[in-house]
Design a protein around this motif. Structure first.
Motif, mmCIF file in Angstrom:
data_model
loop_
_atom_site.group_PDB
_atom_site.id
_atom_site.type_symbol
_atom_site.label_atom_id
_atom_site.label_comp_id
_atom_site.label_asym_id
_atom_site.label_seq_id
_atom_site.Cartn_x
_atom_site.Cartn_y
_atom_site.Cartn_z
ATOM 1 N N UNK A 1 0.820 -1.213 0.000
ATOM 2 C CA UNK A 1 0.000 0.000 0.000
ATOM 3 C C UNK A 1 0.856 1.267 0.000
ATOM 4 N N UNK A 2 2.126 1.127 0.369
ATOM 5 C CA UNK A 2 2.980 2.307 0.400
ATOM 6 C C UNK A 2 3.647 2.619 -0.916
ATOM 7 N N UNK A 3 3.512 1.737 -1.892
ATOM 8 C CA UNK A 3 4.242 1.917 -3.143
ATOM 9 C C UNK A 3 3.841 3.203 -3.865
ATOM 10 N N UNK A 4 2.572 3.413 -4.065
ATOM 11 C CA UNK A 4 2.134 4.581 -4.817
ATOM 12 C C UNK A 4 2.339 5.886 -4.059
ATOM 13 N N UNK A 5 1.974 5.956 -2.769
ATOM 14 C CA UNK A 5 2.247 7.217 -2.051
ATOM 15 C C UNK A 5 3.726 7.589 -2.033
ATOM 16 N N UNK A 6 4.587 6.612 -1.856
ATOM 17 C CA UNK A 6 6.024 6.899 -1.864
ATOM 18 C C UNK A 6 6.485 7.297 -3.257
ATOM 19 N N UNK A 7 5.894 6.707 -4.286
ATOM 20 C CA UNK A 7 6.232 7.106 -5.655
ATOM 21 C C UNK A 7 5.829 8.548 -5.917
ATOM 22 N N UNK A 8 4.698 8.955 -5.366
ATOM 23 C CA UNK A 8 4.261 10.346 -5.517
ATOM 24 C C UNK A 8 5.222 11.297 -4.814
ATOM 25 N N UNK A 9 5.652 10.918 -3.629
ATOM 26 C CA UNK A 9 6.604 11.747 -2.891
ATOM 27 C C UNK A 9 7.898 11.889 -3.689
ATOM 28 N N UNK A 10 8.378 10.780 -4.220
ATOM 29 C CA UNK A 10 9.632 10.824 -4.973
ATOM 30 C C UNK A 10 9.478 11.614 -6.270
ATOM 31 N N UNK A 11 8.339 11.476 -6.932
ATOM 32 C CA UNK A 11 8.105 12.230 -8.159
ATOM 33 C C UNK A 11 8.153 13.732 -7.892
ATOM 34 N N UNK A 12 7.619 14.147 -6.735
ATOM 35 C CA UNK A 12 7.672 15.559 -6.383
ATOM 36 C C UNK A 12 9.092 16.048 -6.146
ATOM 37 N N UNK A 13 9.935 15.165 -5.653
ATOM 38 C CA UNK A 13 11.335 15.525 -5.396
ATOM 39 C C UNK A 13 12.150 15.484 -6.684
ATOM 40 N N UNK A 14 11.970 14.425 -7.466
ATOM 41 C CA UNK A 14 12.785 14.224 -8.665
ATOM 42 C C UNK A 14 12.285 15.018 -9.864
ATOM 43 N N UNK A 15 11.031 15.451 -9.809
ATOM 44 C CA UNK A 15 10.477 16.184 -10.940
ATOM 45 C C UNK A 15 10.106 15.294 -12.105
ATOM 46 N N UNK A 16 9.967 14.004 -11.854
ATOM 47 C CA UNK A 16 9.585 13.057 -12.894
ATOM 48 C C UNK A 16 8.891 11.866 -12.250
ATOM 49 N N UNK A 17 7.956 11.287 -12.986
ATOM 50 C CA UNK A 17 7.266 10.084 -12.516
ATOM 51 C C UNK A 17 7.876 8.819 -13.114
ATOM 52 N N UNK A 18 9.080 8.920 -13.590
ATOM 53 C CA UNK A 18 9.722 7.771 -14.227
ATOM 54 C C UNK A 18 9.829 6.605 -13.270
ATOM 55 N N UNK A 19 9.517 5.419 -13.763
ATOM 56 C CA UNK A 19 9.677 4.199 -12.975
ATOM 57 C C UNK A 19 11.156 3.873 -12.885
ATOM 58 N N UNK A 20 11.480 2.905 -12.037
ATOM 59 C CA UNK A 20 12.876 2.493 -11.966
ATOM 60 C C UNK A 20 13.331 1.934 -13.305
ATOM 61 N N UNK A 21 12.463 1.216 -14.000
ATOM 62 C CA UNK A 21 12.840 0.648 -15.297
ATOM 63 C C UNK A 21 13.264 1.742 -16.262
ATOM 64 N N UNK A 22 12.559 2.866 -16.246
ATOM 65 C CA UNK A 22 12.929 3.972 -17.130
ATOM 66 C C UNK A 22 14.252 4.605 -16.705
ATOM 67 N N UNK A 23 14.426 4.768 -15.397
ATOM 68 C CA UNK A 23 15.685 5.316 -14.894
ATOM 69 C C UNK A 23 16.837 4.391 -15.256
ATOM 70 N N UNK A 24 16.607 3.093 -15.135
ATOM 71 C CA UNK A 24 17.644 2.126 -15.451
ATOM 72 C C UNK A 24 17.981 2.143 -16.939
#
Length: 959
Positions: free
Chosen positions: A380-403
């Motif tokens: 249940x924490x996956x999406x909220x944490x992804x939103x937090x990180x997207x706000x910090x990184x300025x992108x919603x890229x998944x790890x696969x995209x970053x990789x």
């Protein structure tokens, strides 16, 4: 076969030798492990702290105590009923320096060296400056600059009468074919006479023996007359004088190596490296003679009963891992009655499994580390944490995209030489066939690059040059992605490269035509009585297969390091949703696993590789097992974590560097939003349980440890600084920010806030850690304990995870009290140590139960069923039920890592039918439990004293 009951991994080096390990033997026995499992023991580069830079496969490291020290340790282990497993490194050796005799020999004699085929050197480089030479990329600056500065010097070793070129610690021998000219350069009669035997030498083997004989005369001369005459020779090549410097340069140009700036390696290195490390050269262990030379010591130690098994390092670097494992087992089996224990270091991608046809006991345990780590995370924490990180990184890229972005960068900037080698191997095949001779090198290069970029696993494992169905499952993913990425004009090349990389054997019709043409040429040559000896009619087929297998090996030896470098050494430091999932062997996009997933993985391991190692900490981990366990709690508290991040960022804004610039160029300040957020996660994860924010010395020591991690993390991310071109100003600003926010004057601000948040999550983190420890010791497989992790392991990436271990502290903490008695004082970690000891005692009491016993997932019923995991093990009449608490951050009240008994309510474990055990003895609390009338075990009873329980019908001996 000697199957370990449990192993203890030790990192050996000159500060912790065989005798040092021997001094701790009583502690290891008391702890309950059956085997020590050591880092490499062969002779490595002097001062090596890890042993993976082997320079001599044939000797045991003198720095570790030599073979005598190893045998002393093994003998004492055997006296205590224990065994020894060693780490072996068949893939690469340490080069450079002056200590690798094999490497020095190829520098001296080039492709005619007896060891020229021991390493993966391309002696036919397309670069004329490297044809027949080895690139030596060890200069700290450009060649011309170092030559002019006199840092490249001609020297003479009087001990064995050799001329060599010295640069710092590196010694590059001068080929004896140049000795005559060197000795004659001063026109001294004595030296002229010594030059005569060197006249006319070539690099052929017979002349190498002549050179050896000639050296003996030179050595006798030096022993009689001293080195003064030789000094005149050296002066003639001293770099201070322009003429002498030019003379030295011309001498170097004639050698079988090219000294070069270290940065040239990325583009020009013409030998296979370990990843992008130019101090480690790939070894061709697929050759029979090399295999025997590499393993001669291992075979002797195994035959003598000194060692009981091996851990094979970086198996994916080998040309054919399957064939290697088969050969290794075939050579070891006849040497002793007991079968060898063999495990391989293999990183498995999400959904990938170790191949069934590898004759090994399994992996070193990264797969289990991933399974249990994912179990600790709340989906249940996956999406909220992804939103937090997207706000910090300025992108919603998944790890696969970053990789994928990281793969592009690593391939272009770090592994371009390796890409070139694979592309050229395929282009050579294209040129040899009329149908494909017009395929350009550039088109093949583009195609190979796209295939490598999109490869979903480390590598494939073709048999006899052909991919199997499982290989195709992964190759097809890469091929389809490459087809989408490549221009239409390259698709024909892609299809052909697909075939050459194991899609099919060389075309039979084409081979038949080639064979016919070859016979015609042979007949014509015979008629003309040219005397040319031709190969048999099937020679072209043999050549084609060899070329295809070579290309396959080079492609696999590209995709494996690319996968590792892009994920573990780049993307893991760029993507920060939750750093506990950025671990070796894990996929951060695979955020959490259910209890059913964990059970399925355990059952699969038991079915296929029941004796694989189970680990949760290694010498290569990014974060310690308990660091990850604590960070996993953030998946349960994403809202609180997001609020803390915002508050801390605001609180520490005055300590940022270049913040004025940031107002114009957002994100240009140091450390930057992503690096700052990862720093806060790291501090939360590794903050010691007993550290008071007012302890200035303790906080400073922590800051210094984190500073080491920070520097590595920034450079590995390769965004604002990197290893190739460090931005030292930025790095200094980041370090200053770290020390500022942890300065004593922040005690009433950030330090208190940080310590307060840690106090909030630490109990749940400790609970996770105890569950993780229990599962490792009771799941199917062989539990592996990494040195020192019997107590809390809040380590970071190396070198932090290789710090000295205080064995005396651990030995003093051993007693017979049950873990439950130590839970109230959980911060001192003795509860963890007690769990390790108790469960190793259970494995000793009934080895077959947890090693061979059946594995049965148990149903958990009730309101809090999702917060528990339970399974049973059974072998004959012996049985055990393992129970653990999970995802408990919102259930814990107070500061103990325990859910209050009443909170469990009606939650209970359902026992299997027919399991009518009158009394269950809990090995972790010494309590006796009884099933109720419905043959269930209520968790309010089972987990009343501890967050984990191991119930068995086997009572402890003294209970």
């Amino acid at each position: 076969m000697t199957i370990p009951r449990a192993t203890l991994r030790l990192q050996l080096h000159q500060g912790f030798t065989f005798d040092d390990a021997l001094a701790q033997l009583d502690y290891f026995v008391a702890l309950g492990v059956s085997h020590l499992y050591t880092s490499p023991i062969t002779t490595a580069q002097p001062g090596s702290t890890h042993g993976y830079d082997t320079v001599d496969y044939g000797t045991v490291s003198a720095e570790l105590g030599g073979e005598a020290g190893l045998r002393r340790l093994a003998a004492k282990l055997h006296e205590r009923g224990m065994g020894l497993i060693i780490d072996i490194v068949p893939n690469h050796m340490g080069v450079g320096g002056a200590h690798n005799a094999w490497w020095r020999d190829i520098l001296e004699w080039g492709r005619h060296s007896a060891y020229a085929r021991h390493f993966d050197v391309d002696w036919h480089s397309p670069d004329p400056a490297l044809r027949g030479k080895v690139l030596m990329p060890f200069l700290n600056a450009q060649y011309g600059e170092e030559l002019a500065a006199g840092r490249i010097e001609l020297k003479f070793d009087a001990r064995d009468a050799r001329f060599y070129v010295a640069y710092g610690p590196h010694a590059c021998p001068i080929c004896p074919t140049d000795y005559a000219a060197l000795l004659q350069s001063t026109n001294r009669a004595g030296l002229d006479a010594l030059a005569a035997p060197f006249q006319g030498l070539t690099t052929q083997p017979d002349d190498q023996q002549r050179a050896t004989d000639a050296r003996k005369a030179l050595l006798a001369f030096v022993e009689r007359d001293g080195t003064a005459p030789i000094d005149f020779v050296l002066e003639a090549y001293a770099g201070a004088d322009p003429i002498a410097r030019e003379r030295l340069h011309r001498l170097l140009e004639r050698q079988h190596y090219r000294l070069a700036w270290w940065r040239t390696a990325t583009d020009e290195v013409n030998w296979r490296r370990f990843f992008d490390v130019s101090a480690l050269a790939g070894v061709r262990v697929e050759r029979h003679d090399v295999f025997e030379a590499v393993h001669k010591l291992v075979f002797r130690l195994y035959a003598d009963g000194v060692i009981d098994g091996v851990r094979v390092d970086h198996v994916d670097g080998l040309a054919d891992p399957r064939e290697y494992c088969e050969r290794l087992r075939q050579r070891l089996v006849p040497l002793r009655a007991a079968l060898p224990y063999i495990v391989v270091e293999k990183i498995l991608a999400h959904g990938e499994a170790l191949r069934d046809d590898w004759p090994v006991q399994g992996t070193t345990g990264y797969d289990f580390m991933n399974d249990v780590g994912a179990l600790l995370h709340d989906p249940a924490g996956a999406e909220p944490l992804a939103e937090i990180w997207a706000g910090i990184a300025g992108t919603r890229a998944s790890f696969a995209q970053v990789q994928l972005d990281a793969r592009r960068e690593v391939l272009a900037a770090y592994l371009c030489a390796e890409l070139d080698h694979a592309a050229r191997a395929l282009h050579r095949i294209a040129r040899e066939q009329t149908a494909t001779r017009d395929f350009t090198y550039a088109s093949v290069h583009r195609t190979v690059a796209q295939l490598a970029l999109h490869f979903p696993v480390y590598r494939i494992y073709p048999a006899n040059g052909l991919r199997g169905p499982l290989d195709n499952r992964y190759f097809d993913i890469a091929r389809d992605a490459a087809r989408r990425a490549l221009p239409r004009a390259s698709r024909a090349v892609l299809e052909q490269v697909d075939a050459w990389l194991g899609g099919r054997t060389p075309d039979a019709d084409a081979q038949a035509a080639n064979n016919k043409a070859t016979r015609a040429v042979r007949d014509a040559q015979s008629t003309a009585q040219t005397g040319v000896q031709n190969g048999p009619p099937n020679a072209p087929l043999s050549h084609a297969l060899i070329a295809q297998r070579t290309a396959l090996a080079l492609f696999s030896q590209l995709t494996a390091p690319l996968a590792a470098k892009a994920a573990e050494d780049t993307a893991y430091y760029r993507y920060g949703r939750l750093l506990s999932r950025n671990e070796v062997g894990s996929d951060p996009d695979d955020f959490a696993r259910s209890v059913d997933d964990f059970h399925a993985a355990n059952r699969e391991r038991q079915r296929r590789f029941p004796h694989a190692l189970l680990t949760t900490a290694t010498h290569d981990h990014k974060r310690g097992e308990d660091t990850r366990a604590r960070l996993a709690v953030l998946s349960e508290l994403p809202t609180e974590w997001g609020a803390a991040l915002r508050a801390w960022s605001t609180l520490n804004q005055p300590h940022r560097r270049n913040d004025v610039v940031a107002a114009v160029n957002a994100g240009d300040w140091a450390p930057g939003p992503m690096a700052e957020a990862m720093l806060y996660q790291t501090l939360v994860g590794c903050w010691p349980t007993d550290l008071d924010p007012g302890d200035e010395a303790g906080v400073r020591a922590l800051a210094e440890r984190v500073a080491q991690w920070q520097l590595k993390a920034l450079r590995e991310a390769k965004q604002r600084t990197n290893w190739l071109a460090p931005d030292e100003s930025y790095e200094s600003d980041c370090q200053a920010f770290l020390f500022d926010i942890l300065a004593p004057q922040r005690r009433d601000g950030f330090l208190d806030a940080l310590a307060g948040f840690v106090a909030r999550v630490a109990p749940a983190g400790a609970l996770n850690a105890l569950l993780q420890t229990t599962l490792r010791l009771t799941s199917p497989g062989v539990p592996d304990l990494y040195q020192g992790t019997e107590l809390w392991d809040f380590s970071l990436v190396e070198p932090d995870n290789r710090r000295p271990v205080d064995h005396a502290l651990r030995a003093a903490a051993l007693d017979d009290a049950p873990p439950a008695a130590k839970l109230p004082h959980w911060r001192d970690a003795q509860v963890k140590l007690a769990i390790v000891r108790r469960l190793l005692a259970l494995r000793s009491r009934s080895p077959e139960l947890l090693r061979e016993g059946s594995y049965l997932p148990l149903e958990v019923r009730g309101a809090l069923a999702q917060h528990a995991i339970a399974f049973a093990r059974r072998q004959g009449d012996a049985c055990a039920v393992i129970v653990g608490t999970r995802l408990a951050a919102t259930l814990i009240e107070g500061q103990a890592p325990l859910v209050a008994s009443a909170r469990w309510g009606d939650t209970a474990i359902v026992l299997p039918n027919g399991w009518n055990v009158p009394q269950w003895h809990d090995w972790l609390s010494d309590a006796v439990r009884t099933a109720d009338g419905e043959n269930t075990l209520p968790l309010r009873d089972v987990l009343a004293a501890m967050p984990v329980a191991v119930l068995s019908n086997l009572a402890r001996a003294h209970a």
